[in-house]
Enzyme design. Structure first.
Site, PDB file in Angstrom:
ATOM      1  N   ASP A 110      -8.439   2.471   1.450  1.00  0.00           N
ATOM      2  CA  ASP A 110      -7.487   1.837   2.607  1.00  0.00           C
ATOM      3  C   ASP A 110      -6.019   2.811   2.134  1.00  0.00           C
ATOM      4  O   ASP A 110      -5.992   3.427   1.107  1.00  0.00           O
ATOM      5  CB  ASP A 110      -7.293   0.593   2.367  1.00  0.00           C
ATOM      6  CG  ASP A 110      -6.362  -0.049   3.774  1.00  0.00           C
ATOM      7  OD1 ASP A 110      -5.994   0.761   4.686  1.00  0.00           O
ATOM      8  OD2 ASP A 110      -6.642  -1.208   3.901  1.00  0.00           O
TER       9      ASP A 110
HETATM   10  C1  BGC Z   1      -4.885  -1.020   7.053  1.00  0.00           C
HETATM   11  C2  BGC Z   1      -6.191  -0.547   7.541  1.00  0.00           C
HETATM   12  C3  BGC Z   1      -5.946   0.775   8.601  1.00  0.00           C
HETATM   13  C4  BGC Z   1      -5.051   1.912   7.638  1.00  0.00           C
HETATM   14  C5  BGC Z   1      -5.071   2.966   8.580  1.00  0.00           C
HETATM   15  C6  BGC Z   1      -4.000   0.007   6.551  1.00  0.00           C
HETATM   16  O1  BGC Z   1      -2.811  -0.328   6.292  1.00  0.00           O
HETATM   17  O2  BGC Z   1      -5.355  -2.069   6.230  1.00  0.00           O
HETATM   18  O3  BGC Z   1      -7.072  -1.402   7.991  1.00  0.00           O
HETATM   19  O4  BGC Z   1      -7.320   1.132   8.829  1.00  0.00           O
HETATM   20  O5  BGC Z   1      -4.006   1.257   7.357  1.00  0.00           O
HETATM   21  O6  BGC Z   1      -3.845   2.723   9.502  1.00  0.00           O
END
Ligand code: BGC
Length: 797
Positions: free
Chosen positions: A331
């Protein structure tokens, strides 16, 4: 959204299982090995590096405040220095031109240049087709080996055409509808060059305080698995990953993220092995079986180990047990965040821990690129580890046909907001709405009556779309008021929002709202939550209707007319205190672009509500966590439990029944999982089983008569639950094991049939091996998790 924009601006400042039809697996493997053998270490690490794209166009810059622009010009040394003009001496256009030129330079040195040099394998957040083509050209034509980028984006519940939030889609209990919605999202996103979506989110969520419950498919592992697999099929073209209308799916967040302590986002989780296997991992496994190409690790630690450094889940479970051969991405900076977790002492160690745990691609941290060369040299990370990660990534790029088909055809007619996409979004909003109350058949409304439309969500085009909308345009949203001005313009109505937005505390217009209600035959009150109140990092400790909305409802009710409460929110709310002031309640999780017409189709009876709750609605926030499929306790509460006012004054120390419940809010939720009414009624009868017992590996057929006993046609989601009465580890009191949407004409009856195999009854028992255990079972079929029509069977050796 706002946060992301400012991140982008400050980023500028700071810048200093299944196989794709069309490709035989052996060909893909051959191509992967051939390419890998030509790659330098730096090029390999490039594939493992995902960078967030930024580009600033004149329009975006023009929206920055004067102060922001001036600060940027000074900070970047473009103005205000010796021999330079001061920002105050420049015209706005001059400032815009300078910032644009600087941004272009930064783009070239930080993104386009590294792409040309093979140092970036994936970009996220680029959605402009021309820009995608420019980036792909740098990767394919200007780099040494010509490896295409995979372009990621959070396309969570629609790209431009916004569908109900995932929790709403889950309320449809309709896998085909959910698959079709994901397909629409994929087609639209792919048309702008996005080839990878960070969806579906399969985190089991049993806590409405957690903002990301909006993005989840609810509390049940079976429902989450069936619908998660449907989303994967939709995004990936049912296995046609190389179809130009497909995007790679990314199941997230692995693992346990939805169980954050107290519903506080990013918090620790403590999920023990049986619960992990039997609940949290299940939907992921189903989605992987459906061919999900990629998987994202989560931010949380479980029992002290952050997911992005957890080799047991990424290697033993994902690769060895599940045979996953796609790739794993972290993530956003979850690799770097292992330092704040106190699990890695610095970026170098974070890189080591994640690479060795089997995390293939890093989202934005950049520590692989920086530290893996020395870690490899020192023998701390092996070359084989890097090669395997790159194999996993290239395998997906080949399967997607990105080498053959990397560019967007910008001449093609736009598919964004296509008519059939809007139609599908409307149907999804219809099937996702849940009728929670309908006293005296208040609904459906007669079109001949005058309605008072009241409340802050009646005309909130942005908020109606819900959380995680980066690309949807509110100008395309049709709100309830929009529907009354368009398709439903023949309706006589008066509109008084009374509150500007859900948190607005100004009650000055309540009297007007009351008068509007008095002047009409019925008041329809649209309340709920703004989009920004749910989603990532948007947890709440109080989930009552926010602000003074409950008071508005009371004021409207005092006008003496029937009141219909329509809620649009990102999470379940504690609405028990509001129920007495509404004759009917239609609950919508933010319904998306076509929410307005969908809601009126339901209110006027053109469509009949059929949604069911994918999550338990509690009476009080203090009851959380409360979910239908909890373990059997040694002291289950009886039908009737003691209430506070039944306790005598100065009562002596007493057990008050010695069972599991709250003195102040009892043992039951407000509405159970699976609950939802219709304008008609359904009756379940005659449960019959093909046999009183089945052998291991046998199949049981469960038949029930389902009758529409009301006066209008409708659809019912019939649900089958089981209970494994005695297990080697304690089993839940009830578990959903099947559901069917059944359409029935008024008065019609059908025999519906479910089949259950012993595989469906399997669970991870004391030895942590998945198998069914012999013994006795209860089976229920009904319209919600309180179903009472029951039979029993047993499983023999
Ligand atoms: C989130 C993810 C997301 C990623 C990219 C993160 O803050 O937890 O679910 O896909 O950002 O935007």
């Amino acid at each position: 959204m706002k946060i992301r924009k400012s991140v982008l601006l400050s980023g500028m400042f700071a810048l200093s299982g299944l196989f794709t039809a069309g490709f035989a697996q052996s060909d893909v493997d051959k191509r992967v090995e051939e390419l890998l053998s030509k790659m330098t270490l730096e090029e390999k690490l490039g594939q493992m590096n995902q960078v967030s794209f930024f580009a600033v166009d004149d329009k975006a810059i023009a929206q920055y405040s004067d102060d922001d622009m001036d600060a940027f010009l000074v900070r970047m040394g473009i103005a205000g220095g010796q021999g330079q003009k001061k920002p105050s001496e420049m015209s706005k256009q001059e400032k815009i031109d300078l910032i644009k030129a600087e941004a272009d330079k930064m783009l070239d040195s930080n993104i386009t240049g590294p792409v040309r040099n093979g140092k970036i394998g994936s970009l996220l957040n680029v959605t402009d087709a021309e820009m995608v083509n420019k980036m792909q050209k740098a990767a394919l034509e200007d780099s040494r080996l010509g490896i295409p980028l995979i372009i990621g984006r959070d396309v969570i519940h629609g790209f431009k055409t916004i569908f109900p939030i995932p929790l709403g889609q889950a309320a449809s209990f309709d896998p085909q509808l959910v698959e079709d919605g994901a397909r629409v999202a994929a087609v639209e996103a792919r048309s702008t060059g996005v080839t990878w979506t960070f969806a579906p989110m399969l985190d089991i969520s049993r806590d409405a305080r957690w903002g990301r419950i909006a993005e989840s498919l609810g509390e049940d592992p079976y429902l989450g698995g069936v619908l998660g697999a449907a989303m994967v099929r939709g995004f990936q073209g049912n296995g046609n990953l190389n179809d130009p209308g497909s995007v790679a799916a990314c199941v997230k967040h692995f693992i346990g993220y939805g169980a954050a302590e107290g519903g506080r986002d990013y918090n620790s989780t403590n999920i023990p092995p049986h619960l992990m296997r039997n609940v949290y991992l299940r939907p992921f496994h189903e989605a992987i079986k459906a061919g999900a190409a990629t998987l994202m690790t989560s931010f949380n630690d479980n029992d002290g180990i952050p997911a992005s450094g957890n080799g047991y889940i990424l290697k033993n479970i994902l690769r060895d047990e599940w045979k996953f051969d796609g790739f794993v991405v972290s993530d956003w900076n979850s690799v770097g965040e292992m330092i704040a977790h106190g699990y890695a002492k610095d970026d170098r160690q974070a890189a080591e821990l994640s690479a060795n745990a089997g995390l293939d691609m890093e989202m934005v941290t950049g520590s692989y690129m920086k530290y893996l060369p020395e870690l490899i040299k020192e023998g701390i990370v092996s070359m084989e580890t890097v090669d395997n990660a790159v194999r996993n990534i290239l395998r997906i790029k080949f399967r997607m046909g990105l080498f053959e088909n990397p560019y967007v055809d910008t001449k093609k007619a736009s598919v964004l907001y296509a008519d059939d996409h809007l139609k599908a979004a409307r149907q999804a909003a219809i099937e996702s709405a849940i009728l929670l109350k309908n006293d005296n058949n208040t609904l459906p409304l007669s079109e001949a009556k005058k309605i008072a439309v009241i409340g802050p969500m009646a005309d909130a085009p942005h908020d109606q779309m819900g959380t995680w909308v980066f690309d949807g345009d509110k100008n395309y949203t049709v709100t309830p008021v929009g529907a009354l001005k368009g398709e439903y313009k023949h309706i006589d109505y008066v509109y008084e929002p009374a509150l500007g937005y859900s948190r607005d505390k100004n009650t000055a217009n309540f009297e007007k709202a009351k008068q509007a209600a008095a002047s009409a035959d019925v008041a329809v009150v649209f309340l709920g939550e703004e989009a920004i109140l749910s989603g990532e990092a948007h947890s709440l400790s109080n989930i009552n209707l926010i602000g003074v909305q409950s008071d508005l409802l009371k004021a409207v009710k005092s006008a003496g007319k029937p009141v219909v409460l329509v809620i649009m929110s990102g999470r379940p709310l504690t609405i028990e205190r509001d129920l007495p002031y509404a004759d009917a309640v239609l609950f919508n999780f933010h319904p998306g672009t076509m929410g307005g017409p969908a809601i009126f189709d339901l209110l006027f009876g053109k469509a009949n509500p059929s949604g069911k709750l994918p999550v338990t609605f509690v009476r009080e926030v203090g009851q959380i966590p409360m979910y239908y499929n909890h373990n059997s306790t040694g002291r289950p509460a009886p039908e009737k439990v003691m209430t506070l006012d039944q306790i005598e004054l100065e009562a002596g120390q007493t057990s008050l029944g010695n069972t599991s419940f709250y003195l102040d809010s009892g043992k039951d939720p407000l509405f159970p999982f699976g609950y939802g009414l219709s304008y008609t009624t359904f009756e379940y009868s005659d449960i019959t089983l093909s046999s009183p017992s089945i052998p291991m590996n046998g199949t049981l057929t469960v038949k029930v008569t389902l009758k529409n006993t009301g006066k209008v046609d409708g659809a019912e989601v019939a649900q089958l639950y089981i209970q494994d009465i005695v297990g080697s580890v304690i089993r839940p009191v009830k578990e959903l094991k099947g559901f069917q949407r059944v359409a029935l004409k008024a008065g019609e009856a059908k025999t519906i049939e479910f089949s259950l195999t012993t595989n469906d009854l399997a669970f991870y028992g004391r030895d942590l091996v998945e198998k069914a255990e012999k013994g006795d079972f209860n089976v229920w079929v009904g319209g919600n998790s309180n179903a009472s029509l029951r039979s029993t069977f047993s499983v023999t050796e």
